[in-house]
Each structure stands twice: as C-alpha cells, then as structure tokens.
Scaffold this motif. Sequence first.
Motif, PDB file in Angstrom:
ATOM      1  N   LEU A 256     -34.891   6.558  -3.675  1.00  9.18           N
ATOM      2  CA  LEU A 256     -33.761   6.648  -2.767  1.00  9.18           C
ATOM      3  C   LEU A 256     -34.227   6.549  -1.310  1.00  9.18           C
ATOM      4  O   LEU A 256     -33.577   5.889  -0.489  1.00  9.18           O
ATOM      5  N   GLN A 257     -35.359   7.165  -1.026  1.00  9.01           N
ATOM      6  CA  GLN A 257     -35.920   7.091   0.327  1.00  9.01           C
ATOM      7  C   GLN A 257     -36.325   5.653   0.666  1.00  9.01           C
ATOM      8  O   GLN A 257     -36.109   5.201   1.795  1.00  9.01           O
ATOM      9  N   VAL A 258     -36.878   4.931  -0.284  1.00  7.81           N
ATOM     10  CA  VAL A 258     -37.236   3.532  -0.061  1.00  7.81           C
ATOM     11  C   VAL A 258     -35.984   2.708   0.207  1.00  7.81           C
ATOM     12  O   VAL A 258     -35.958   1.867   1.111  1.00  7.81           O
ATOM     13  N   VAL A 259     -34.930   2.945  -0.560  1.00 12.64           N
ATOM     14  CA  VAL A 259     -33.678   2.208  -0.381  1.00 12.64           C
ATOM     15  C   VAL A 259     -33.113   2.456   1.017  1.00 12.64           C
ATOM     16  O   VAL A 259     -32.707   1.516   1.708  1.00 12.64           O
ATOM     17  N   PHE A 260     -33.096   3.706   1.448  1.00 20.00           N
ATOM     18  CA  PHE A 260     -32.591   3.993   2.795  1.00 20.00           C
ATOM     19  C   PHE A 260     -33.489   3.387   3.875  1.00 20.00           C
ATOM     20  O   PHE A 260     -33.006   2.956   4.921  1.00 20.00           O
ATOM     21  N   GLY A 261     -34.788   3.327   3.617  1.00 21.82           N
ATOM     22  CA  GLY A 261     -35.693   2.659   4.560  1.00 21.82           C
ATOM     23  C   GLY A 261     -35.403   1.177   4.654  1.00 21.82           C
ATOM     24  O   GLY A 261     -35.412   0.595   5.751  1.00 21.82           O
ATOM     25  N   LEU A 262     -35.141   0.551   3.506  1.00 17.47           N
ATOM     26  CA  LEU A 262     -34.805  -0.877   3.514  1.00 17.47           C
ATOM     27  C   LEU A 262     -33.470  -1.134   4.192  1.00 17.47           C
ATOM     28  O   LEU A 262     -33.310  -2.115   4.928  1.00 17.47           O
ATOM     29  N   ILE A 263     -32.504  -0.258   3.958  1.00 13.41           N
ATOM     30  CA  ILE A 263     -31.214  -0.383   4.654  1.00 13.41           C
ATOM     31  C   ILE A 263     -31.434  -0.228   6.156  1.00 13.41           C
ATOM     32  O   ILE A 263     -30.830  -0.941   6.961  1.00 13.41           O
ATOM     33  N   GLY A 264     -32.334   0.681   6.533  1.00 11.64           N
ATOM     34  CA  GLY A 264     -32.624   0.876   7.948  1.00 11.64           C
ATOM     35  C   GLY A 264     -33.252  -0.339   8.594  1.00 11.64           C
ATOM     36  O   GLY A 264     -33.061  -0.592   9.793  1.00 11.64           O
ATOM     37  N   LEU A 265     -34.011  -1.120   7.822  1.00  4.72           N
ATOM     38  CA  LEU A 265     -34.610  -2.335   8.384  1.00  4.72           C
ATOM     39  C   LEU A 265     -33.555  -3.384   8.728  1.00  4.72           C
ATOM     40  O   LEU A 265     -33.729  -4.166   9.658  1.00  4.72           O
ATOM     41  N   PHE A 266     -32.473  -3.421   7.973  1.00  8.28           N
ATOM     42  CA  PHE A 266     -31.467  -4.458   8.163  1.00  8.28           C
ATOM     43  C   PHE A 266     -30.268  -4.003   8.997  1.00  8.28           C
ATOM     44  O   PHE A 266     -29.296  -4.730   9.142  1.00  8.28           O
ATOM     45  N   THR A 267     -30.330  -2.803   9.544  1.00  9.39           N
ATOM     46  CA  THR A 267     -29.259  -2.320  10.420  1.00  9.39           C
ATOM     47  C   THR A 267     -29.848  -2.049  11.794  1.00  9.39           C
ATOM     48  O   THR A 267     -30.972  -2.418  12.090  1.00  9.39           O
ATOM     49  N   ASP A 268     -29.112  -1.364  12.640  1.00  8.41           N
ATOM     50  CA  ASP A 268     -29.565  -1.057  13.991  1.00  8.41           C
ATOM     51  C   ASP A 268     -30.436   0.193  14.028  1.00  8.41           C
ATOM     52  O   ASP A 268     -30.710   0.730  15.097  1.00  8.41           O
TER      53      ASP A 268
ATOM     54  N   PRO B 291     -33.658   2.462  14.154  1.00 11.01           N
ATOM     55  CA  PRO B 291     -34.946   2.163  14.805  1.00 11.01           C
ATOM     56  C   PRO B 291     -36.005   1.731  13.788  1.00 11.01           C
ATOM     57  O   PRO B 291     -36.247   2.404  12.794  1.00 11.01           O
ATOM     58  N   LYS B 292     -36.625   0.607  14.020  1.00 10.74           N
ATOM     59  CA  LYS B 292     -37.560   0.022  13.068  1.00 10.74           C
ATOM     60  C   LYS B 292     -38.826   0.873  12.882  1.00 10.74           C
ATOM     61  O   LYS B 292     -39.420   0.872  11.828  1.00 10.74           O
ATOM     62  N   PHE B 293     -39.241   1.595  13.900  1.00  9.35           N
ATOM     63  CA  PHE B 293     -40.484   2.359  13.790  1.00  9.35           C
ATOM     64  C   PHE B 293     -40.371   3.531  12.819  1.00  9.35           C
ATOM     65  O   PHE B 293     -41.377   4.031  12.349  1.00  9.35           O
ATOM     66  N   THR B 294     -39.166   3.952  12.477  1.00  5.92           N
ATOM     67  CA  THR B 294     -39.021   5.024  11.487  1.00  5.92           C
ATOM     68  C   THR B 294     -38.777   4.485  10.075  1.00  5.92           C
ATOM     69  O   THR B 294     -39.011   5.188   9.099  1.00  5.92           O
ATOM     70  N   ALA B 295     -38.335   3.241   9.938  1.00  8.60           N
ATOM     71  CA  ALA B 295     -38.046   2.673   8.621  1.00  8.60           C
ATOM     72  C   ALA B 295     -39.328   2.401   7.842  1.00  8.60           C
ATOM     73  O   ALA B 295     -39.405   2.681   6.644  1.00  8.60           O
ATOM     74  N   TYR B 296     -40.346   1.855   8.506  1.00  9.97           N
ATOM     75  CA  TYR B 296     -41.593   1.533   7.800  1.00  9.97           C
ATOM     76  C   TYR B 296     -42.307   2.771   7.259  1.00  9.97           C
ATOM     77  O   TYR B 296     -42.708   2.774   6.086  1.00  9.97           O
TER      78      TYR B 296
ATOM     79  N   LEU C 132     -43.045   3.644   3.255  1.00  8.21           N
ATOM     80  CA  LEU C 132     -44.393   3.957   2.766  1.00  8.21           C
ATOM     81  C   LEU C 132     -44.452   5.336   2.113  1.00  8.21           C
ATOM     82  O   LEU C 132     -45.076   5.510   1.053  1.00  8.21           O
ATOM     83  N   ILE C 133     -43.791   6.307   2.707  1.00 10.15           N
ATOM     84  CA  ILE C 133     -43.770   7.661   2.114  1.00 10.15           C
ATOM     85  C   ILE C 133     -43.008   7.636   0.786  1.00 10.15           C
ATOM     86  O   ILE C 133     -43.412   8.278  -0.186  1.00 10.15           O
ATOM     87  N   GLY C 134     -41.936   6.874   0.725  1.00 14.49           N
ATOM     88  CA  GLY C 134     -41.184   6.747  -0.524  1.00 14.49           C
ATOM     89  C   GLY C 134     -42.014   6.100  -1.626  1.00 14.49           C
ATOM     90  O   GLY C 134     -42.003   6.542  -2.777  1.00 14.49           O
TER      91      GLY C 134
END
Length: 132
Positions: free
Chosen positions: A18-30, A32-37, A41-43
Amino acid sequence: MKIYDKHSYKFLIFFSALQVVFGLIGLFTDYPKFTAYPQILIGLAGILAGFYSIKIPYVEIVGRTIVKHSLFKKKMDMDEVQTIEKIDNVLILKSEKSKIKIRRAMLDVLEIREFEEFVRNAIASREIQVEK
C-alpha cells in the motif's frame, strides 16, 4: 519443533505494498517528488522483510532451548521453565529469571497444543527425576 506465525507477515506485505502504491500515485500527482522515492524504497524493503519473515518461526525449540523470535530474541532453557499459564489467550512460560509470552491467537491451534504438551511433559519428567 517450529511454530510459525500465520498472520503478521501478511499484514506487513499488505501495508508495505500500500505504501508503494501511494508512492507511485505521489510520483504522478503534484506530491513532492523527494518524498515519493523514499516512500517507494521503504515500501519495497517492507515487502522483502515480509517475505523473509515467512521463513522465520515465531517460536522454536532448538535442543533444550525455547527461542521466541521477535524484535529482541528471547531464549529460555527448557530446564528453567517452572510454570505454564494461560491468561487471556496468551501462553506464559515462567522461570526464576525471566518469562516468555506467546500470543496464541497468531498461531495454529494444533501446533500450539503440541508445544504446550511438549513443555508440560518436560516439566513433569524433570519433577519425577527430582523425586527419585
């Protein structure tokens, strides 16, 4: 004898995915990119830890030692066990120095009964040898 936990690794894998999915959603929205990666990785690390934990038993008997695997591994020699108590679906093994709590709800019923019988028989045989 090894007793495996039947639920916790599933929760770890689910919430890490679920954390990976939210990270991927974060990459494709507005977002901040520095928290998505780091979130991705933690997921992924959590998913790998979940798959690794499938192989590690919750409780095992190695020789004459009872080992409970958790964040801090607890060990108790079979000869040190004085009493076994069941309180609110928790099995408590007590000795003079320490105690180990084993949550029965997370374990297979047949396996935990075999474990209880094994430990009770070890205590009973030790008491019979002392009386002789």
